[in-house]
Write a protein that holds these residues in place. Structure first.
Motif, PDB file in Angstrom:
ATOM      1  N   LEU A 114       0.864  -1.153  -0.101  1.00 40.89           N
ATOM      2  CA  LEU A 114       0.076   0.120   0.027  1.00 40.89           C
ATOM      3  C   LEU A 114       0.858   1.175   0.042  1.00 40.89           C
ATOM      4  N   LEU A 115       0.799   2.195  -0.869  1.00 40.95           N
ATOM      5  CA  LEU A 115       1.396   3.665  -0.929  1.00 40.95           C
ATOM      6  C   LEU A 115       0.160   4.737  -0.915  1.00 40.95           C
ATOM      7  N   PRO A 116       0.645   5.864  -0.621  1.00 38.94           N
ATOM      8  CA  PRO A 116       0.202   7.116  -0.550  1.00 38.94           C
ATOM      9  C   PRO A 116      -1.001   7.299  -1.515  1.00 38.94           C
ATOM     10  N   TYR A 117      -2.223   7.592  -1.116  1.00 32.74           N
ATOM     11  CA  TYR A 117      -3.224   8.040  -1.874  1.00 32.74           C
ATOM     12  C   TYR A 117      -2.872   9.197  -3.194  1.00 32.74           C
ATOM     13  N   LYS A 118      -3.246   9.067  -4.238  1.00 31.90           N
ATOM     14  CA  LYS A 118      -2.749  10.145  -5.600  1.00 31.90           C
ATOM     15  C   LYS A 118      -4.077  11.119  -5.480  1.00 31.90           C
ATOM     16  N   PRO A 119      -4.004  12.072  -5.245  1.00 33.52           N
ATOM     17  CA  PRO A 119      -4.977  13.231  -5.490  1.00 33.52           C
ATOM     18  C   PRO A 119      -4.979  13.729  -7.039  1.00 33.52           C
ATOM     19  N   ALA A 120      -5.663  14.448  -7.604  1.00 29.22           N
ATOM     20  CA  ALA A 120      -5.946  14.731  -8.896  1.00 29.22           C
ATOM     21  C   ALA A 120      -4.694  15.631  -9.270  1.00 29.22           C
ATOM     22  N   GLY A 121      -4.115  16.723  -8.535  1.00 23.65           N
ATOM     23  CA  GLY A 121      -3.247  17.606  -8.771  1.00 23.65           C
ATOM     24  C   GLY A 121      -1.692  17.292  -8.464  1.00 23.65           C
ATOM     25  N   SER A 122      -1.496  16.248  -7.846  1.00 27.16           N
ATOM     26  CA  SER A 122      -0.086  15.818  -7.249  1.00 27.16           C
ATOM     27  C   SER A 122       0.030  14.284  -7.217  1.00 27.16           C
ATOM     28  N   PRO A 123       1.331  13.923  -7.259  1.00 23.31           N
ATOM     29  CA  PRO A 123       1.909  12.435  -7.265  1.00 23.31           C
ATOM     30  C   PRO A 123       1.210  11.598  -5.945  1.00 23.31           C
ATOM     31  N   CYS A 124       1.099  12.477  -4.936  1.00 16.16           N
ATOM     32  CA  CYS A 124       0.631  11.712  -3.552  1.00 16.16           C
ATOM     33  C   CYS A 124       0.357  12.568  -2.503  1.00 16.16           C
ATOM     34  N   LEU A 125      -0.612  12.082  -1.566  1.00 18.79           N
ATOM     35  CA  LEU A 125      -0.862  12.724  -0.175  1.00 18.79           C
ATOM     36  C   LEU A 125       0.457  12.554   0.733  1.00 18.79           C
ATOM     37  N   CYS A 126       1.269  13.311   0.550  1.00 26.34           N
ATOM     38  CA  CYS A 126       2.476  12.975   1.237  1.00 26.34           C
ATOM     39  C   CYS A 126       3.392  14.393   1.209  1.00 26.34           C
ATOM     40  N   SER A 127       4.622  14.400   1.911  1.00 19.41           N
ATOM     41  CA  SER A 127       5.381  15.505   1.958  1.00 19.41           C
ATOM     42  C   SER A 127       6.172  15.691   0.598  1.00 19.41           C
ATOM     43  N   ASP A 128       6.070  17.209   0.377  1.00 14.95           N
ATOM     44  CA  ASP A 128       6.775  17.660  -0.904  1.00 14.95           C
ATOM     45  C   ASP A 128       7.960  18.511  -0.349  1.00 14.95           C
ATOM     46  N   ARG A 129       9.147  18.245  -0.797  1.00 19.07           N
ATOM     47  CA  ARG A 129      10.172  19.035  -0.157  1.00 19.07           C
ATOM     48  C   ARG A 129       9.975  20.581  -0.449  1.00 19.07           C
ATOM     49  N   ARG A 185       7.068  22.301  -1.643  1.00 16.42           N
ATOM     50  CA  ARG A 185       5.860  22.911  -1.124  1.00 16.42           C
ATOM     51  C   ARG A 185       5.720  22.918   0.629  1.00 16.42           C
ATOM     52  N   ASP A 186       6.658  22.001   1.173  1.00 18.41           N
ATOM     53  CA  ASP A 186       6.528  21.886   2.808  1.00 18.41           C
ATOM     54  C   ASP A 186       7.793  22.588   3.405  1.00 18.41           C
ATOM     55  N   GLY A 187       8.489  23.295   2.454  1.00 19.29           N
ATOM     56  CA  GLY A 187       9.734  23.944   2.984  1.00 19.29           C
ATOM     57  C   GLY A 187      10.856  23.066   3.544  1.00 19.29           C
ATOM     58  N   LEU A 188      10.933  21.753   3.056  1.00 20.30           N
ATOM     59  CA  LEU A 188      11.993  20.973   3.613  1.00 20.30           C
ATOM     60  C   LEU A 188      13.219  20.954   3.075  1.00 20.30           C
ATOM     61  N   GLY A 189      13.339  21.703   1.944  1.00 22.81           N
ATOM     62  CA  GLY A 189      14.538  21.540   1.066  1.00 22.81           C
ATOM     63  C   GLY A 189      15.069  20.135   0.523  1.00 22.81           C
ATOM     64  N   GLN A 190      16.085  20.130  -0.087  1.00 16.11           N
ATOM     65  CA  GLN A 190      16.445  18.867  -0.561  1.00 16.11           C
ATOM     66  C   GLN A 190      17.558  18.088   0.236  1.00 16.11           C
ATOM     67  N   PHE A 191      18.353  18.756   1.181  1.00 21.18           N
ATOM     68  CA  PHE A 191      19.297  18.059   1.968  1.00 21.18           C
ATOM     69  C   PHE A 191      19.003  18.330   3.431  1.00 21.18           C
ATOM     70  N   ILE A 192      19.672  17.377   4.193  1.00 12.91           N
ATOM     71  CA  ILE A 192      19.755  17.357   5.565  1.00 12.91           C
ATOM     72  C   ILE A 192      21.286  17.414   5.739  1.00 12.91           C
ATOM     73  N   ASN A 193      21.706  18.339   6.902  1.00 14.24           N
ATOM     74  CA  ASN A 193      22.811  18.535   7.364  1.00 14.24           C
ATOM     75  C   ASN A 193      23.100  17.900   8.467  1.00 14.24           C
ATOM     76  N   PRO A 194      24.521  17.574   8.752  1.00 14.49           N
ATOM     77  CA  PRO A 194      24.764  16.631   9.952  1.00 14.49           C
ATOM     78  C   PRO A 194      24.144  17.077  11.457  1.00 14.49           C
ATOM     79  N   GLY A 195      23.655  16.085  12.139  1.00 14.10           N
ATOM     80  CA  GLY A 195      22.929  16.299  13.193  1.00 14.10           C
ATOM     81  C   GLY A 195      21.642  17.019  13.042  1.00 14.10           C
ATOM     82  N   GLN A 196      21.361  17.237  11.919  1.00 13.44           N
ATOM     83  CA  GLN A 196      19.830  17.596  11.706  1.00 13.44           C
ATOM     84  C   GLN A 196      18.738  16.463  11.357  1.00 13.44           C
TER      85      GLN A 196
END
Length: 446
Positions: free
Chosen positions: A68-83, A85-96
């Motif tokens: 089972l994988l995340p639901y797919k709404p009409a306008g995006s690939p999934c009901l899940c985090s988007d780096r 849209r959600d301001g997560l960025g692409q990278f994680i720095n040491p200790g973060q």
């Protein structure tokens, strides 16, 4: 599979009795700056252009034999985090650390725990499910039209004498009987060797709840349709007659068809693929599993299950971590590969499976689990993904290409953990496990 990227389930909440909100914490435990996470968490069975989403967070519904994988709404690939849209960025720095989420269907049967799957590591077993509302603001899948995204898990197995192979999807059992064993070349009369095969297949049908059994004859790509189609039909009819005479249950009807070479299971580019395509396929409801005798609650030891090989002159070590029994007749094999040398080496033996096995990407599919007493061999499971042209197959195991294109490269002293989902026989005990070029080992089922 990505060194120093730690994955933890920090929340698994059932919502409205039918949805799950999965929350995952990703941490950079090393010293590498700009450790990328988004591609690592993307669903490998979707287009690579969607890697900025955490679409690979899922749950294995073992009883329903479904990934089972995340639901797919009409306008995006999934009901899940988007780096982005959600301001997560692409990278994680040491200790973060960062937290990502996915909203997906709850597994069937209202279980207290779940098997959580991500692209980063082997499945995480026995993760508790809370029925309390999750802390935070997450999308409601009932608030907009969404599409279910799941992958059917197929578990293949085969007889050691190559007389038949089976594919089990948890609902139906498909038995592919080898025409090379059942019939002489160009003939539709069952050979003497077919007797034991027919008897075993009839016992399986008797043990199932099926009232309808389909029997389909198939050929390889040799010859022409004018010969292949009528021959495949006559062979299917011969199998139907033999099974009818052996069944002890009444009120079973047969649907019989000959397809010639129109429905190959494998590529006809190899002799082995052609041999497997010459078959009569018998399909019926999967028999209920036999009741197993209780076994000791203390798992057997799996220490010392090791092997060695070489790659580019470097010593490569393998150690089996476990062969665990999961619900629904599933098994989880986990093992580690370590470069014990002093230089980087590419170890490419894990995906060198037999040529008739075809997956969308290269994967650690060069694994066999054998029950010698039963004369059966269990192959890595496959995830089936519907496409416009039919079905793509992905190995239910660790990828070694796609996003993980450098997985086969091992730095000195580097260790990676791999997994395979397979069928397991109901009989408890010890099975033989062969991984790539390493020696075959007797492994206890935990």
């Amino acid at each position: 599979m990505t060194e120093n990227l730690k994955v933890e389930v920090v929340g698994l909440n059932r919502v409205k009795g039918k949805h799950l909100v999965a929350q995952i914490r990703l941490s950079n435990t090393g010293t590498e700056k700009h450790l990328s996470w988004a591609g690592e968490m993307a669903d490998r069975t979707r287009p690579l252009g969607e890697i900025k989403w955490a679409s690979g967070i899922g749950v294995l519904d073992a009883q329903a034999r479904t990934w089972l994988l995340p639901y797919k709404p009409a306008g995006s690939p999934c009901l899940c985090s988007d780096r982005e849209r959600d301001g997560l960025g692409q990278f994680i720095n040491p200790g973060q650390s960062i937290n990502v989420y996915a909203v997906l269907p709850a597994p069937s049967g209202n279980p207290a725990t779940a098997i959580v799957v991500t692209p980063l590591a082997p499945p995480m077993l026995n993760v508790p499910i809370s029925d309390e509302a999750p802390a935070g603001d997450f999308p409601d899948p009932d608030a907009e039209p969404v599409t279910l995204v799941n992958r059917r898990l197929i578990l293949p197995a085969e007889a050691l004498d190559k007389s038949e192979e089976t594919a089990d999807d948890g609902k139906d059992l498909q038995v592919n009987l080898s025409s090379d064993v059942l019939f002489a070349v160009g003939k539709a009369d069952l050979t003497a060797s077919a007797n034991s095969i027919m008897a075993r297949t009839a016992r399986l049908i008797d043990a199932s709840a099926s009232t309808t059994v389909t029997v389909a004859g198939h050929a390889d790509s040799s010859g022409n349709d004018a010969i292949n189609e009528p021959l495949s039909l006559r062979r299917a009819q011969a199998v139907e007659r033999a099974l009818s005479a052996l069944l002890t249950r009444s009120e079973i009807s047969f649907q019989t068809q000959g397809y010639g070479s129109r429905r190959p299971l494998y590529s006809n580019d190899s002799d082995e693929g052609k041999r497997r395509n010459r078959r009569v396929t018998v399909t019926f409801a999967k028999p209920a599993p036999a009741t197993r005798e209780p076994v000791a609650t203390t798992p057997p030891s799996v220490t010392g299950l090791t092997g060695t090989s070489k790659a580019e002159g470097q010593p490569i070590a393998m150690e089996i971590a476990g062969l665990r029994r999961l619900p629904g007749g599933l098994g989880l094999l986990t093992y580690e590969i370590t470069n014990q040398g002093s230089a980087e080496a590419r170890f490419a033996e894990l995906h060198h499976a037999q040529d008739w096995e075809a997956y969308k990407y290269q994967a650690a599919s060069n694994v066999r689990v054998t029950d010698v007493a039963a004369g059966r061999q269990y192959l890595p499971g496959r995830l089936e993904v519907p496409t416009d042209d039919g079905v793509d197959s992905y190995c239910a195991c660790t990828d070694v290409s796609g996003i993980r294109i450098n997985t086969e490269k091992f730095a000195p002293s580097q260790t990676r953990e791999f997994f395979n989902l397979i069928a397991l026989p109901e009989t408890p005990g010890t099975l033989k496990v062969k991984i790539g070029p390493f020696r075959e080992l007797d492994v206890p089922v935990q």
